[in-house]
Scaffold this motif. Sequence first.
Motif, PDB file in Angstrom:
ATOM      1  N   LEU A  97      46.344  77.531  32.585  1.00  0.00           N
ATOM      2  CA  LEU A  97      45.578  76.707  31.656  1.00  0.00           C
ATOM      3  C   LEU A  97      44.856  77.570  30.625  1.00  0.00           C
ATOM      4  O   LEU A  97      44.859  77.246  29.424  1.00  0.00           O
ATOM      5  CB  LEU A  97      44.574  75.847  32.416  1.00  0.00           C
ATOM      6  CG  LEU A  97      43.709  74.906  31.557  1.00  0.00           C
ATOM      7  CD1 LEU A  97      44.574  73.969  30.725  1.00  0.00           C
ATOM      8  CD2 LEU A  97      42.733  74.119  32.434  1.00  0.00           C
ATOM      9  N   ALA A  98      44.236  78.651  31.054  1.00  0.00           N
ATOM     10  CA  ALA A  98      43.542  79.529  30.107  1.00  0.00           C
ATOM     11  C   ALA A  98      44.525  80.134  29.105  1.00  0.00           C
ATOM     12  O   ALA A  98      44.201  80.300  27.922  1.00  0.00           O
ATOM     13  CB  ALA A  98      42.794  80.633  30.854  1.00  0.00           C
ATOM     14  N   THR A  99      45.728  80.466  29.564  1.00  0.00           N
ATOM     15  CA  THR A  99      46.749  80.988  28.654  1.00  0.00           C
ATOM     16  C   THR A  99      47.149  79.934  27.630  1.00  0.00           C
ATOM     17  O   THR A  99      47.260  80.218  26.428  1.00  0.00           O
ATOM     18  CB  THR A  99      47.974  81.455  29.441  1.00  0.00           C
ATOM     19  OG1 THR A  99      47.578  82.477  30.375  1.00  0.00           O
ATOM     20  CG2 THR A  99      49.048  82.020  28.512  1.00  0.00           C
ATOM     21  N   LEU A 100      47.348  78.705  28.091  1.00  0.00           N
ATOM     22  CA  LEU A 100      47.693  77.611  27.184  1.00  0.00           C
ATOM     23  C   LEU A 100      46.612  77.406  26.126  1.00  0.00           C
ATOM     24  O   LEU A 100      46.920  77.091  24.967  1.00  0.00           O
ATOM     25  CB  LEU A 100      47.883  76.323  27.987  1.00  0.00           C
ATOM     26  CG  LEU A 100      48.065  75.024  27.195  1.00  0.00           C
ATOM     27  CD1 LEU A 100      49.303  75.088  26.314  1.00  0.00           C
ATOM     28  CD2 LEU A 100      48.134  73.832  28.144  1.00  0.00           C
ATOM     29  N   THR A 137      41.705  81.046  37.800  1.00  0.00           N
ATOM     30  CA  THR A 137      42.213  79.823  38.417  1.00  0.00           C
ATOM     31  C   THR A 137      41.974  78.689  37.418  1.00  0.00           C
ATOM     32  O   THR A 137      41.133  78.792  36.517  1.00  0.00           O
ATOM     33  CB  THR A 137      41.487  79.486  39.724  1.00  0.00           C
ATOM     34  OG1 THR A 137      40.122  79.138  39.442  1.00  0.00           O
ATOM     35  CG2 THR A 137      41.527  80.664  40.702  1.00  0.00           C
ATOM     36  N   ILE A 138      42.735  77.620  37.597  1.00  0.00           N
ATOM     37  CA  ILE A 138      42.574  76.475  36.708  1.00  0.00           C
ATOM     38  C   ILE A 138      41.163  75.906  36.843  1.00  0.00           C
ATOM     39  O   ILE A 138      40.545  75.493  35.848  1.00  0.00           O
ATOM     40  CB  ILE A 138      43.650  75.413  37.004  1.00  0.00           C
ATOM     41  CG1 ILE A 138      45.017  75.953  36.555  1.00  0.00           C
ATOM     42  CG2 ILE A 138      43.333  74.090  36.301  1.00  0.00           C
ATOM     43  CD1 ILE A 138      46.183  75.055  36.876  1.00  0.00           C
ATOM     44  N   ARG A 139      40.603  75.883  38.041  1.00  0.00           N
ATOM     45  CA  ARG A 139      39.238  75.395  38.238  1.00  0.00           C
ATOM     46  C   ARG A 139      38.237  76.231  37.443  1.00  0.00           C
ATOM     47  O   ARG A 139      37.343  75.688  36.790  1.00  0.00           O
ATOM     48  CB  ARG A 139      38.887  75.406  39.729  1.00  0.00           C
ATOM     49  CG  ARG A 139      37.415  75.161  40.055  1.00  0.00           C
ATOM     50  CD  ARG A 139      36.871  73.896  39.416  1.00  0.00           C
ATOM     51  NE  ARG A 139      37.533  72.702  39.899  1.00  0.00           N
ATOM     52  CZ  ARG A 139      37.317  71.484  39.411  1.00  0.00           C
ATOM     53  NH1 ARG A 139      36.467  71.316  38.406  1.00  0.00           N
ATOM     54  NH2 ARG A 139      37.958  70.440  39.900  1.00  0.00           N
ATOM     55  N   GLU A 140      38.376  77.550  37.476  1.00  0.00           N
ATOM     56  CA  GLU A 140      37.473  78.411  36.709  1.00  0.00           C
ATOM     57  C   GLU A 140      37.586  78.134  35.213  1.00  0.00           C
ATOM     58  O   GLU A 140      36.578  78.113  34.490  1.00  0.00           O
ATOM     59  CB  GLU A 140      37.784  79.878  36.999  1.00  0.00           C
ATOM     60  CG  GLU A 140      37.362  80.338  38.390  1.00  0.00           C
ATOM     61  CD  GLU A 140      37.811  81.751  38.696  1.00  0.00           C
ATOM     62  OE1 GLU A 140      37.113  82.436  39.460  1.00  0.00           O
ATOM     63  OE2 GLU A 140      38.855  82.183  38.170  1.00  0.00           O
ATOM     64  N   THR A 192      27.522  68.375  35.477  1.00  0.00           N
ATOM     65  CA  THR A 192      27.193  69.712  35.962  1.00  0.00           C
ATOM     66  C   THR A 192      28.382  70.632  35.722  1.00  0.00           C
ATOM     67  O   THR A 192      29.499  70.177  35.466  1.00  0.00           O
ATOM     68  CB  THR A 192      26.858  69.721  37.463  1.00  0.00           C
ATOM     69  OG1 THR A 192      28.030  69.400  38.216  1.00  0.00           O
ATOM     70  CG2 THR A 192      25.741  68.736  37.785  1.00  0.00           C
ATOM     71  N   PHE A 193      28.126  71.926  35.812  1.00  0.00           N
ATOM     72  CA  PHE A 193      29.221  72.900  35.737  1.00  0.00           C
ATOM     73  C   PHE A 193      28.797  74.140  36.508  1.00  0.00           C
ATOM     74  O   PHE A 193      27.605  74.347  36.786  1.00  0.00           O
ATOM     75  CB  PHE A 193      29.568  73.255  34.288  1.00  0.00           C
ATOM     76  CG  PHE A 193      28.434  73.867  33.508  1.00  0.00           C
ATOM     77  CD1 PHE A 193      28.225  75.243  33.491  1.00  0.00           C
ATOM     78  CD2 PHE A 193      27.562  73.053  32.791  1.00  0.00           C
ATOM     79  CE1 PHE A 193      27.179  75.793  32.784  1.00  0.00           C
ATOM     80  CE2 PHE A 193      26.506  73.603  32.082  1.00  0.00           C
ATOM     81  CZ  PHE A 193      26.316  74.975  32.074  1.00  0.00           C
ATOM     82  N   VAL A 194      29.773  74.958  36.849  1.00  0.00           N
ATOM     83  CA  VAL A 194      29.535  76.172  37.621  1.00  0.00           C
ATOM     84  C   VAL A 194      29.751  77.385  36.720  1.00  0.00           C
ATOM     85  O   VAL A 194      30.728  77.452  35.978  1.00  0.00           O
ATOM     86  CB  VAL A 194      30.471  76.250  38.838  1.00  0.00           C
ATOM     87  CG1 VAL A 194      30.310  77.582  39.575  1.00  0.00           C
ATOM     88  CG2 VAL A 194      30.208  75.086  39.783  1.00  0.00           C
ATOM     89  N   TRP A 195      28.813  78.343  36.801  1.00  0.00           N
ATOM     90  CA  TRP A 195      28.933  79.584  36.039  1.00  0.00           C
ATOM     91  C   TRP A 195      28.356  80.704  36.890  1.00  0.00           C
ATOM     92  O   TRP A 195      27.211  80.650  37.320  1.00  0.00           O
ATOM     93  CB  TRP A 195      28.165  79.461  34.717  1.00  0.00           C
ATOM     94  CG  TRP A 195      28.254  80.663  33.830  1.00  0.00           C
ATOM     95  CD1 TRP A 195      29.180  81.670  33.877  1.00  0.00           C
ATOM     96  CD2 TRP A 195      27.369  81.000  32.755  1.00  0.00           C
ATOM     97  NE1 TRP A 195      28.942  82.599  32.900  1.00  0.00           N
ATOM     98  CE2 TRP A 195      27.847  82.213  32.191  1.00  0.00           C
ATOM     99  CE3 TRP A 195      26.240  80.382  32.204  1.00  0.00           C
ATOM    100  CZ2 TRP A 195      27.214  82.831  31.107  1.00  0.00           C
ATOM    101  CZ3 TRP A 195      25.611  80.996  31.128  1.00  0.00           C
ATOM    102  CH2 TRP A 195      26.105  82.194  30.580  1.00  0.00           C
TER     103      TRP A 195
END
Length: 305
Positions: free
Chosen positions: A124-127, A197-200, A285-288
Motif C-alpha cells: 500500500l505504501a508503495t502504491l 505493513t498495510i496497517r502501519e 484515533t490513530f497509532v503513532w
Amino acid sequence: MTSHPPASVVLPTVEWTPACREVADQLDQGDELLVVCDDAADPVARRDADLPDRTRLVFAGEPESCSGKANAVAAGMEAARNERVVWTDDDFHHPPDWLDRFHEDYERHGPVTELPFFVGRDPLATLLEPTYALGGTAGVYAGDNAWAGAVMFERDDLDEESFLADLRRTVSDDGLLGERLDVTPLRRTRQVAVGGTIRETLERHVRFVQIVRHHDPVGMAAMVAAATVATLFCLLAPLVAFPLLTLAYAGIYLAFGVRRWTALLAYPATLCQVPLFAYALARRTFVWGGRRYRWRSKFDVDVLD
C-alpha cells in the motif's frame, strides 16, 4: 575554525540508528547532538556511557497531552545550549556534508528545510508513493512549509516560549512549526522509508490527513475536492487520464531529483484517494510510535495508551 555559529541538533529516537552516528560525525567545535528518548527503558539509553563526543542523551518523559514526537522535540529544545537549532529524524541517510550545507543555506536564506520523499516498504505504501510525492514533497515545497525531519533555524526566528508551550499540547511538530516559522524549503530531498505493513501505512495516512485537517482546514477541503475531480476524470476518461497522470507525476519526481518506477502508479494511486480520505476523516484515533492518540482539535489531544 568554523565560519558559522555552533548548532544544537535535536534527534528524537528510541534506538541508536546509523543516522545518529552520521550526524555525530559531522559536529564541529561547539556543536552538540541531543539524542532524545522517552526514558531509561528505551534501547538507546543503554549507550549513555558510550556516546560520541559532543553527544548527549535527553529523557523527555511520557507525553501527557501531545504526541511523543512533539514532547521529545520540546525537551530537546529546552536542553539545547546553542541559539542555532536543527531538528532531524533517525530514519534517513545524512551524507557527510549534510550539516555544513545546512549552515550555508541558512546564511543565504534564513530558516531552511529540506524535503522528504517517502518510499514505501509495503504494497500500500508503495502504491501511494505518487501521492506522497505530490503532498509530502511538492506540497511542502510549494506551501513554504517546514519538514521536521530536516530543518534549521535560530531561537529568535520565532516566539520560542509560546511555541514550546503549544508544542506540548498538539500532535504535529512540523505542522506547528510551519505555522510559526517563516522557512525556505530547499529543493533537496531525503528518501524516507515508510510503512512496513498495510496497517502501519493506514495509520500513517490517518495521521497525515489529520495534520492537514487541523492545521489547514481550507486546504483539506481543497484536497478532497481535487481528489474527487481527479477520480471522476480517471473513471470517465481512463485512456486520457492514465498517460496524463503518469506524465504529470513523473514530472514531479524529476523536478525533485527522484527517479523511481513508482511514478507509473499515478493512475491507481489517484483512484485510491477518495476512499482513503473518507477512511482517514472518519477515524477518531490513530497509532503513532506505539501510542494511540485522539486528536479532537489542534490543541486538544488525548494520549490513550
